[in-house]
Enzyme design. Structure first.
Site, mmCIF file in Angstrom:
data_model
loop_
_atom_site.group_PDB
_atom_site.id
_atom_site.type_symbol
_atom_site.label_atom_id
_atom_site.label_comp_id
_atom_site.label_asym_id
_atom_site.label_seq_id
_atom_site.Cartn_x
_atom_site.Cartn_y
_atom_site.Cartn_z
ATOM 1 N N GLY A 1 0.770 -1.245 0.000
ATOM 2 C CA GLY A 1 0.000 0.000 0.000
ATOM 3 C C GLY A 1 0.795 1.287 0.000
ATOM 4 N N ASP B 1 1.092 3.303 4.552
ATOM 5 C CA ASP B 1 -0.084 3.956 3.975
ATOM 6 C C ASP B 1 -1.117 4.296 5.040
ATOM 7 O OD1 ASP B 1 -0.673 1.273 4.445
ATOM 8 O OD2 ASP B 1 -1.642 0.932 2.508
ATOM 9 N N ASP C 1 -4.563 1.204 11.099
ATOM 10 C CA ASP C 1 -5.953 0.919 11.424
ATOM 11 C C ASP C 1 -5.989 0.417 12.875
ATOM 12 O OD1 ASP C 1 -8.710 0.483 10.679
ATOM 13 O OD2 ASP C 1 -8.262 -1.602 10.279
ATOM 14 N N GLY D 1 -3.578 -1.163 14.221
ATOM 15 C CA GLY D 1 -2.204 -0.995 14.685
ATOM 16 C C GLY D 1 -1.435 -2.291 14.842
ATOM 17 N N ASP E 1 -5.902 -0.659 -1.332
ATOM 18 C CA ASP E 1 -6.678 -1.610 -2.135
ATOM 19 C C ASP E 1 -7.879 -2.172 -1.394
ATOM 20 O OD1 ASP E 1 -4.995 -3.106 -0.273
ATOM 21 O OD2 ASP E 1 -5.699 -4.888 -1.329
ATOM 22 N N ARG F 1 -5.896 0.261 -6.433
ATOM 23 C CA ARG F 1 -4.742 0.996 -5.892
ATOM 24 C C ARG F 1 -4.425 2.246 -6.705
ATOM 25 N NH1 ARG F 1 -2.249 -2.179 -1.973
ATOM 26 N NH2 ARG F 1 -2.342 -4.432 -2.255
HETATM 27 P P1 IMP Z 1 -3.825 -2.873 11.052
HETATM 28 O O1 IMP Z 1 -2.911 -3.973 11.501
HETATM 29 O O2 IMP Z 1 -5.250 -3.129 11.424
HETATM 30 O O3 IMP Z 1 -3.378 -1.513 11.487
HETATM 31 O O4 IMP Z 1 -3.817 -2.970 9.485
HETATM 32 C C1 IMP Z 1 -3.250 -2.024 8.682
HETATM 33 C C2 IMP Z 1 -3.275 -2.512 7.255
HETATM 34 O O5 IMP Z 1 -4.611 -2.875 6.858
HETATM 35 C C3 IMP Z 1 -2.855 -1.410 6.335
HETATM 36 O O6 IMP Z 1 -1.480 -1.440 6.107
HETATM 37 C C4 IMP Z 1 -3.686 -1.688 5.098
HETATM 38 O O7 IMP Z 1 -2.991 -2.586 4.256
HETATM 39 C C5 IMP Z 1 -4.933 -2.345 5.610
HETATM 40 N N1 IMP Z 1 -6.058 -1.398 5.759
HETATM 41 C C6 IMP Z 1 -6.593 -0.915 6.907
HETATM 42 N N2 IMP Z 1 -7.599 -0.073 6.681
HETATM 43 C C7 IMP Z 1 -7.726 -0.004 5.337
HETATM 44 C C8 IMP Z 1 -8.612 0.726 4.452
HETATM 45 O O8 IMP Z 1 -9.495 1.502 4.848
HETATM 46 N N3 IMP Z 1 -8.418 0.524 3.121
HETATM 47 C C9 IMP Z 1 -7.468 -0.296 2.622
HETATM 48 N N4 IMP Z 1 -6.613 -0.983 3.403
HETATM 49 C C10 IMP Z 1 -6.740 -0.843 4.745
HETATM 50 MG MG MG Z 2 -0.338 -1.570 4.400
#
Ligand code: IMP
Ligand code: MG
Length: 184
Positions: free
Chosen positions: A47, A105, A108, A110, A164, A170
Site C-alpha cells: 500500500g 499507507d 488501522d 495498529g 486496495d 490501488r
Molecule cells: P492494522 O494492523 O489493522 O493496522 O492494518 C493495517 C493494514 O490494513 C494497512 O497497512 C492496510 O494494508 C490495511 N487497511 C486498513 N484499513 C484499510 C482501508 O481503509 N483501506 C485499505 N486498506 C486498509
Molecule cells: Mg499496508
C-alpha cells in the site's frame, strides 16, 4: 463483488491536491529532521508505494535518503484483520546503525504496524521513526508511535492512492470511499 469501477459510487475523502500539499509539508519536516543523516526509508508493501514515491520526491537531496521495502501480511481477502501479521518480504539491506523511517499507507488497528516496528527495532537501528499517510484513531486497538502523520480519517474503508480492496483500485488518484445506497 466484481471490480467494475464504473458501477461503484465513490466519494472523495481526500483529493489529490490536498494529499500532495500535505506530503510536501511532511517532506519539508522530514528533510529538516534528517539533514545529512542518510536515512533509510522503509516502505511497507504494497500500500505505501504511491505515498513513498511522492514523499521521496519532496525530500531535499542533502538528506541522502535511501529506500527499501518490506511486506507484512495483515489482511487476506475482505476487510477483517487476521491479527497475525507475518513477514512476506524482507529488507535487502541491514539496518543496524541506520536511521530508519518506516513509511506506511494507513494505520488501522495498529497490529501489523506494531509487529513490524518490533522486528525492525530488534535489528538495532540508530533511530526508528514512522511516517503514516492515514490514521484511523477510532479503530486503534494497540498503541503505535506515529512521528509524521498525513491525515486522521474517520472509520471508513478507503481505496486509492495505493490502498486496495482485495488488490484492486490501488491506482485511484484520490483517497476514496464507497457511497452506501442509504447515504445517497
Ligand atoms: P492494522 O494492523 O489493522 O493496522 O492494518 C493495517 C493494514 O490494513 C494497512 O497497512 C492496510 O494494508 C490495511 N487497511 C486498513 N484499513 C484499510 C482501508 O481503509 N483501506 C485499505 N486498506 C486498509
Ligand atoms: Mg499496508
Amino acid at each position: 463483488m466484481t471490480p467494475e469501477s464504473g458501477t461503484i459510487n465513490r466519494r472523495v475523502l481526500l483529493g489529490r491536491e490536498n494529499i500532495a500539499n500535505r506530503i510536501a509539508e511532511l517532506g519539508q519536516e522530514i528533510s529538516i529532521d534528517y539533514k545529512g543523516k542518510k536515512p533509510l526509508f522503509v516502505g511497507v508493501l504494497k500500500g505505501s508505494f504511491v505515498f513513498m514515491a511522492d514523499l521521496l520526491r519532496e525530500i531535499d537531496q542533502e538528506v541522502g535518503a535511501q529506500v527499501d521495502f518490506m511486506a507484512v501480511s495483515s489482511y487476506g481477502r475482505g476487510t477483517e484483520s487476521s491479527r497475525q501479521p507475518k513477514i512476506e518480504h524482507d529488507l535487502s539491506v541491514p539496518i543496524n546503525s541506520r536511521h530508519v523511517l518506516v513509511v506506511e499507507d494507513i494505520v488501522d488497528t495498529g497490529y501489523s504496524f506494531k509487529t513490524l516496528l518490533s522486528i525492525l527495532s530488534s535489528r538495532g537501528p540508530a533511530s526508528l521513526k514512522t511516517c503514516v499517510l492515514l490514521s484511523k484513531p477510532s479503530r486503534r486497538e494497540v498503541d503505535v508511535p506515529i512521528d509524521y502523520r498525513g491525515f486522521e480519517i474517520p472509520n471508513k474503508w478507503v481505496e486509492g492512492f495505493g490502498l486496495d480492496t482485495d488488490e484492486d483500485f490501488r491506482g485511484l488518484k484520490d483517497v476514496m470511499y464507497r457511497e452506501l445506497p442509504s447515504e445517497g
